[in-house]
Design an enzyme around this catalytic site. Structure first.
Site, mmCIF file in Angstrom:
data_model
loop_
_atom_site.group_PDB
_atom_site.id
_atom_site.type_symbol
_atom_site.label_atom_id
_atom_site.label_comp_id
_atom_site.label_asym_id
_atom_site.label_seq_id
_atom_site.Cartn_x
_atom_site.Cartn_y
_atom_site.Cartn_z
ATOM 1 C CG ASP A 120 -68.122 -50.499 -1.572
ATOM 2 O OD1 ASP A 120 -68.480 -49.320 -1.407
ATOM 3 O OD2 ASP A 120 -67.368 -50.848 -2.492
ATOM 4 C CG ASN A 144 -58.650 -54.886 -9.148
ATOM 5 O OD1 ASN A 144 -59.662 -54.187 -9.251
ATOM 6 N ND2 ASN A 144 -58.349 -55.526 -8.037
ATOM 7 C CG HIS A 149 -62.503 -53.415 -7.426
ATOM 8 N ND1 HIS A 149 -61.370 -53.231 -6.660
ATOM 9 C CD2 HIS A 149 -63.150 -52.221 -7.364
ATOM 10 C CE1 HIS A 149 -61.346 -52.013 -6.166
ATOM 11 N NE2 HIS A 149 -62.410 -51.376 -6.579
ATOM 12 C CD GLU A 165 -60.482 -56.250 -4.755
ATOM 13 O OE1 GLU A 165 -60.361 -56.029 -5.970
ATOM 14 O OE2 GLU A 165 -60.062 -55.467 -3.888
#
Ligand code: GLP
Length: 249
Positions: free
Chosen positions: A71, A140, A142, A147
């Site tokens: 990314d 979280n 991800h 996400e």
């Protein structure tokens, strides 16, 4: 509970990094033309340090290796110190003999980011697919910048960062306001096509995400938990990141 992930609990960050580096090195020694998927963040820094040491002291050879990063922040120039381009060159590529023509990182300044995403997928395919993908994990759950709520079959695309991720990643920026709100990220579908996956996690703030990833039901609400559906995933965690697992190995 599905149990397809291979879990390795190690003492600390250093051991996690060494273990991961030894897996990467073994794969490169087996296949000099390995297609290696790479991650950024604090977690893989120790892995990169160890690979640099192996290159210098043990002649680990990256000359035939192709790399694809997961990314990049949208809108950041490659020279921007907060970009993942900068991170990769300054923490890894500049210190090993990887051929720059073999390095691929999503272009955060692409004129047409959507078209770039299609092109990135094409380049991965053209390289024969990713042989070994290194992953970190967000607090979280991800993976890359997929996400919670990302689709299991998602491909490389422009994504919005969650509030949690913006807060977590603010530590790398002068101010939380400077954290880009969008990124280009390989999709979960893209990641799941890698032949082998190694996920790393260290520290207490990853313990919840790791418990859900390893022991929870696979759900798009915890993107990393979808890795349970992959045939060859190794999760290497230190004791702190493993601290919320109900069963250890
Ligand atoms: C970032 C990256 C992820 C990385 C994660 C964890 O947002 N996009 O690829 O795995 O956050 O980062 P860290 O290792 O710094 O905790």
């Amino acid at each position: 509970m599905v149990e397809t992930l291979k879990l390795i609990v190690v003492e600390d960050y250093k051991e996690m990094s060494r273990k991961a580096a030894s897996i990467v090195a073994d794969e490169i020694r087996k296949n000099k033309k390995l297609v290696l998927g790479l991650a950024t963040g604090g977690t893989p820094l120790g892995l990169y340090g160890e690979l640099i040491r192996m290159h210098k002291e043990e002649k680990l050879d990256f000359s035939g290796v192709k790399t694809f990063n997961l990314d990049e922040y949208l809108g950041l120039d490659p020279d921007n110190e907060q970009s993942y381009h900068y991170f990769m060159f300054h923490n890894f590529f500049n210190y090993v003999n990887v051929d720059r023509r073999n390095v691929h990182i999503p272009d955060g300044k692409a004129k047409d980011p959507n078209a770039f995403c299609v092109e990135y997928e094409r380049m991965i395919k053209e390289a024969g697919g990713i042989d070994l993908q290194i992953l970190g994990i967000g607090s979280n759950g991800h993976i890359a910048f997929n996400e919670p709520g990302s689709k299991a079959d998602s491909r490389t695309r422009v994504v919005d960062l969650s509030e949690q991720t913006i807060r977590d990643n603010a530590r790398f920026f002068k101010d939380e306001k400077e954290v880009p709100r969008k990124a280009i990220s390989m999709g979960i579908g893209t990641i799941m096509e890698a032949k082998k996956i190694v996920l790393l996690a260290s520290g207490k703030n990853k313990a919840d995400a790791i418990a859900k990833t390893v022991e929870g039901m696979p759900t798009e609400e915890v993107p990393a938990s979808l890795l349970q559906r992959h045939r060859d995933v190794t999760v290497i965690v230190d004791k702190e990141a493993a601290s919320k697992l109900t069963r250890r190995q």
